[in-house]
Scaffold this motif. Sequence first.
Motif, PDB file in Angstrom:
ATOM      1  N   HIS A  24       0.834  -1.205   0.000  1.00 57.72           N
ATOM      2  CA  HIS A  24       0.000   0.000   0.000  1.00 57.72           C
ATOM      3  C   HIS A  24       0.869   1.256   0.000  1.00 57.72           C
ATOM      4  N   TRP A  25       1.923   1.258   0.787  1.00 57.13           N
ATOM      5  CA  TRP A  25       2.841   2.398   0.858  1.00 57.13           C
ATOM      6  C   TRP A  25       3.535   2.620  -0.490  1.00 57.13           C
ATOM      7  N   LEU A  26       3.978   1.528  -1.131  1.00 55.57           N
ATOM      8  CA  LEU A  26       4.642   1.651  -2.428  1.00 55.57           C
ATOM      9  C   LEU A  26       3.720   2.216  -3.499  1.00 55.57           C
ATOM     10  N   SER A  27       2.437   1.856  -3.440  1.00 58.36           N
ATOM     11  CA  SER A  27       1.511   2.226  -4.510  1.00 58.36           C
ATOM     12  C   SER A  27       0.751   3.525  -4.253  1.00 58.36           C
ATOM     13  N   ASP A  28       1.095   4.242  -3.197  1.00 59.30           N
ATOM     14  CA  ASP A  28       0.375   5.496  -2.941  1.00 59.30           C
ATOM     15  C   ASP A  28       0.778   6.576  -3.961  1.00 59.30           C
ATOM     16  N   GLU A  29       0.122   7.709  -3.924  1.00 64.45           N
ATOM     17  CA  GLU A  29       0.351   8.770  -4.910  1.00 64.45           C
ATOM     18  C   GLU A  29       1.772   9.322  -4.876  1.00 64.45           C
ATOM     19  N   GLN A  30       2.422   9.268  -3.742  1.00 63.48           N
ATOM     20  CA  GLN A  30       3.776   9.803  -3.624  1.00 63.48           C
ATOM     21  C   GLN A  30       4.814   8.862  -4.255  1.00 63.48           C
ATOM     22  N   HIS A  31       4.669   7.555  -4.065  1.00 69.54           N
ATOM     23  CA  HIS A  31       5.680   6.607  -4.526  1.00 69.54           C
ATOM     24  C   HIS A  31       5.389   6.029  -5.912  1.00 69.54           C
ATOM     25  N   GLU A  32       4.126   5.881  -6.277  1.00 68.29           N
ATOM     26  CA  GLU A  32       3.668   5.533  -7.617  1.00 68.29           C
ATOM     27  C   GLU A  32       4.135   4.190  -8.169  1.00 68.29           C
ATOM     28  N   TRP A  33       4.483   3.212  -7.336  1.00 65.49           N
ATOM     29  CA  TRP A  33       4.808   1.884  -7.824  1.00 65.49           C
ATOM     30  C   TRP A  33       3.512   1.191  -8.228  1.00 65.49           C
ATOM     31  N   MET A  34       3.562   0.397  -9.293  1.00 65.20           N
ATOM     32  CA  MET A  34       2.403  -0.382  -9.729  1.00 65.20           C
ATOM     33  C   MET A  34       2.561  -1.798  -9.174  1.00 65.20           C
ATOM     34  N   ILE A  35       1.639  -2.214  -8.317  1.00 63.06           N
ATOM     35  CA  ILE A  35       1.696  -3.553  -7.738  1.00 63.06           C
ATOM     36  C   ILE A  35       1.212  -4.544  -8.784  1.00 63.06           C
ATOM     37  N   GLN A  36       1.994  -5.592  -9.004  1.00 72.04           N
ATOM     38  CA  GLN A  36       1.672  -6.619  -9.983  1.00 72.04           C
ATOM     39  C   GLN A  36       1.351  -7.927  -9.273  1.00 72.04           C
ATOM     40  N   SER A  37       0.784  -8.841 -10.003  1.00 68.92           N
ATOM     41  CA  SER A  37       0.473 -10.158  -9.454  1.00 68.92           C
ATOM     42  C   SER A  37       1.776 -10.932  -9.250  1.00 68.92           C
ATOM     43  N   PRO A  38       2.034 -11.405  -8.041  1.00 73.37           N
ATOM     44  CA  PRO A  38       3.287 -12.129  -7.794  1.00 73.37           C
ATOM     45  C   PRO A  38       3.282 -13.515  -8.436  1.00 73.37           C
ATOM     46  N   ASP A  39       4.467 -13.972  -8.830  1.00 77.27           N
ATOM     47  CA  ASP A  39       4.639 -15.312  -9.374  1.00 77.27           C
ATOM     48  C   ASP A  39       4.771 -16.309  -8.222  1.00 77.27           C
ATOM     49  N   VAL A  40       4.939 -17.568  -8.552  1.00 75.96           N
ATOM     50  CA  VAL A  40       5.090 -18.615  -7.546  1.00 75.96           C
ATOM     51  C   VAL A  40       6.330 -18.337  -6.693  1.00 75.96           C
ATOM     52  N   GLY A  41       6.167 -18.388  -5.380  1.00 80.59           N
ATOM     53  CA  GLY A  41       7.264 -18.147  -4.452  1.00 80.59           C
ATOM     54  C   GLY A  41       7.459 -16.681  -4.087  1.00 80.59           C
ATOM     55  N   GLU A  42       6.693 -15.806  -4.707  1.00 81.92           N
ATOM     56  CA  GLU A  42       6.804 -14.379  -4.421  1.00 81.92           C
ATOM     57  C   GLU A  42       5.615 -13.914  -3.592  1.00 81.92           C
ATOM     58  N   VAL A  43       5.842 -12.931  -2.740  1.00 83.04           N
ATOM     59  CA  VAL A  43       4.740 -12.348  -1.970  1.00 83.04           C
ATOM     60  C   VAL A  43       4.479 -10.907  -2.374  1.00 83.04           C
ATOM     61  N   LEU A  44       5.404 -10.312  -3.122  1.00 84.69           N
ATOM     62  CA  LEU A  44       5.221  -8.935  -3.585  1.00 84.69           C
ATOM     63  C   LEU A  44       6.005  -8.728  -4.867  1.00 84.69           C
ATOM     64  N   ARG A  45       5.367  -8.072  -5.825  1.00 86.85           N
ATOM     65  CA  ARG A  45       6.024  -7.686  -7.081  1.00 86.85           C
ATOM     66  C   ARG A  45       5.497  -6.314  -7.442  1.00 86.85           C
ATOM     67  N   ALA A  46       6.402  -5.375  -7.685  1.00 89.41           N
ATOM     68  CA  ALA A  46       6.002  -4.014  -8.024  1.00 89.41           C
ATOM     69  C   ALA A  46       6.882  -3.485  -9.152  1.00 89.41           C
ATOM     70  N   TYR A  47       6.325  -2.588  -9.951  1.00 90.45           N
ATOM     71  CA  TYR A  47       6.999  -2.062 -11.137  1.00 90.45           C
ATOM     72  C   TYR A  47       6.910  -0.541 -11.166  1.00 90.45           C
ATOM     73  N   LYS A  48       8.026   0.102 -11.571  1.00 91.75           N
ATOM     74  CA  LYS A  48       8.037   1.555 -11.737  1.00 91.75           C
ATOM     75  C   LYS A  48       9.220   1.937 -12.622  1.00 91.75           C
ATOM     76  N   TYR A  49       8.943   2.695 -13.683  1.00 90.30           N
ATOM     77  CA  TYR A  49       9.985   3.226 -14.569  1.00 90.30           C
ATOM     78  C   TYR A  49      10.982   2.170 -15.051  1.00 90.30           C
ATOM     79  N   GLY A  50      10.507   1.009 -15.451  1.00 91.75           N
ATOM     80  CA  GLY A  50      11.379  -0.036 -15.983  1.00 91.75           C
ATOM     81  C   GLY A  50      12.058  -0.898 -14.943  1.00 91.75           C
TER      82      GLY A  50
END
Length: 71
Positions: A24-50
Amino acid sequence: MERTAERGKWVGLIKLGDIPAFAHWLSDEQHEWMIQSPDVGEVLRAYKYGTTIVVWYDGRRTICGRHVMAL
């Protein structure tokens, strides 16, 4: 922990229960990370500017890279 940190991985840094709040903190208006669906074995995946950050879970603890630790 030191040997793992030398390889660029940090073990147990993020508590599993804190993942939703961290996402939630990563994806707020200030940080702007896009939360993605995690793959197997992952609990968090986020994307921003490549850049994609990932937090893995091995069944006992979380594992993340140095760039995630900096956040």
